[in-house]
Design a protein around this motif. Structure first.
Motif, PDB file in Angstrom:
ATOM      1  N   LYS A 197       2.726   1.205   2.106  1.00 61.95           N
ATOM      2  CA  LYS A 197       1.333   1.502   2.687  1.00 61.95           C
ATOM      3  C   LYS A 197       1.290   3.212   2.329  1.00 61.95           C
ATOM      4  O   LYS A 197       0.063   3.810   1.949  1.00 61.95           O
ATOM      5  N   VAL A 232      -0.727   7.295   7.217  1.00 62.03           N
ATOM      6  CA  VAL A 232      -0.042   6.030   7.739  1.00 62.03           C
ATOM      7  C   VAL A 232       0.286   6.196   9.275  1.00 62.03           C
ATOM      8  O   VAL A 232       1.135   7.346   9.478  1.00 62.03           O
ATOM      9  N   ALA A 249      -3.304   2.528   8.084  1.00 60.18           N
ATOM     10  CA  ALA A 249      -3.369   3.480   6.842  1.00 60.18           C
ATOM     11  C   ALA A 249      -4.648   3.918   6.607  1.00 60.18           C
ATOM     12  O   ALA A 249      -5.895   3.211   6.903  1.00 60.18           O
TER      13      ALA A 249
END
Length: 405
Positions: A243, A347, A399
């Protein structure tokens, strides 16, 4: 009437022999010769005016006003960490003519009989070491211009502290002088050497600890030293790193780094990047230091600070991972939002619904597009005759980025 040209002439290693015929012709026709005393002393019979190079702004004022024919003497190639950059930035380029010479670095590589086309070049002369060490440890071969404060010994101590001591070292002192000296040693040996102020340090990668038994991603959790097994688990790390969308040379902040497992695996994916792992909890500091050394995470810098206070002196990030917030999540997101680059990503891992809700709310309030991935991991556990799946607590991977989904 157009102003006279300014001739920028590089002085070679060997004095008079280091100047080409065209450069000497330009010097002989000059009205004014500007340079450091050691360069001016090469021309004791110069008939014109000599000016010792000091304050660059005073020299610039003189060059802007004078109609005289001026030669400025520099070392080697004046465009290589020299006065050339200053003159070209402050005078019309068409007014400057440059006569480069052999640089001290070229000369040093020639003397130690080592090719230099695959080297990188770093100057800590009057610049400080903080960013330079990051560049050095990412290199296989590097030439370093030092100064009395940022000496070879000081550089060696920083490299040892970062676990980057696997270099052969050449200390090249007083080049072209009667006391010219070349010393071959290693990084640890540099610590005990008091070098001449005029030196070049060349480092050539000789070895590094073997990490072939460890993958770039997916290192077993048991390989990390940590407290009470409080670690971002192997499978969750893999999704988290995905991510983050890491690329070769990005800058990443790892806030609340804990054991440093995310920073360490991220460093394998960012070989030319820089990672700043923030951790202040004394319970974790010994563990993260041990892990950084064990996995030779040379491009990870441990910052002993609580966020957001510890973020002020860091370079703006391309990626930010928030593994722990210490109850300061809103303040951390606010600080990150002010510094994150326009195409950056955040993230965040949450294990409670409270943290998840707050994270999404805070990020959306700051104008981020948010995507949440719920990771449910179950791994087999052996019984007497059978195997069964044992579920781990779910982890919510948040994210966020600016722009549309």
């Amino acid at each position: 009437m157009p102003q006279q040209k300014v001739y920028l002439v590089g002085a070679g290693i060997a004095g008079w022999e280091g100047f080409g015929s065209k450069a000497l012709e330009v010097i002989n026709k000059a009205d004014v010769l500007i340079g450091h005393k050691r360069h001016l002393d090469i021309f004791p019979d110069f008939a014109g005016e000599k000016q010792v190079l000091g304050d660059l702004s005073l020299m610039l004022d003189f060059l802007k006003k004078t109609e005289k024919r001026v030669v400025v003497l520099g070392s080697g190639d004046p465009n290589f960490f020299g006065v050339g950059r200053f003159l070209l930035r402050n005078l019309p380029k068409e007014r400057v003519e440059i006569f480069p010479n052999v640089t001290s670095i070229q000369y040093a590589f020639a003397r130690i009989k080592e090719p230099w086309d695959d080297a990188i070049f770093v100057s800590v002369h009057g610049r400080g070491m903080k960013g330079a060490i990051d560049r050095i440890i990412a290199a296989e071969k590097v030439a370093i211009l030092t100064d009395e404060t940022n000496s070879p010994a000081a550089i060696a101590k920083e490299l040892i502290a970062r676990g980057a001591e696997g270099y052969d070292a050449w200390l090249c002192e007083d080049l072209g002088m009667a006391g010219e000296k070349f010393t071959r040693t290693d990084v640890k040996g540099l610590v005990d050497i008091s070098a001449s102020a005029l030196n070049i340090l060349i480092l050539i990668k000789a070895w590094e600890p073997s990490l072939t038994q460890y993958p770039l991603m997916g290192i077993d959790d048991d390989e990390f030293a940590t407290a009470k097994k409080l670690i971002t688990k192997q499978e969750v790390r893999a999704v988290t790193l995905g991510k983050l969308q890491l690329q070769d040379d990005l800058i990443m902040w790892d806030i609340g780094a804990g054991s440093g497992s995310v920073s360490i695996e991220a460093s394998n994916l960012l070989p030319n990047g820089r990672i700043f792992a923030l951790e202040k909890n004394p319970q974790y500091l010994a563990f993260i230091r041990d892990n950084l050394k064990k996995f030779v995470a040379r491009n990870v810098m441990l910052i002993e600070a609580y966020a957001p206070e510890g973020l002020d002196d860091l370079p703006d990030p391309d990626r930010v991972f928030i593994g722990g917030s210490g109850g300061m999540l809103d303040e951390i997101i606010d600080a990150v939002a002010r510094r994150l680059k326009p195409d950056g990503r955040i993230v965040l891992n949450a294990v409670t619904l409270d943290t998840l809700t707050k994270a999404v709310e805070f990020l959306e309030d700051h104008g981020y597009t948010v995507e949440v991935t719920c990771v449910n991991i179950a791994k087999t556990r052996g019984l007497t005759e059978y195997k069964m799946f044992e579920a781990h607590n779910p982890v919510y991977i948040v994210a966020a980025w600016k722009g549309e989904e």
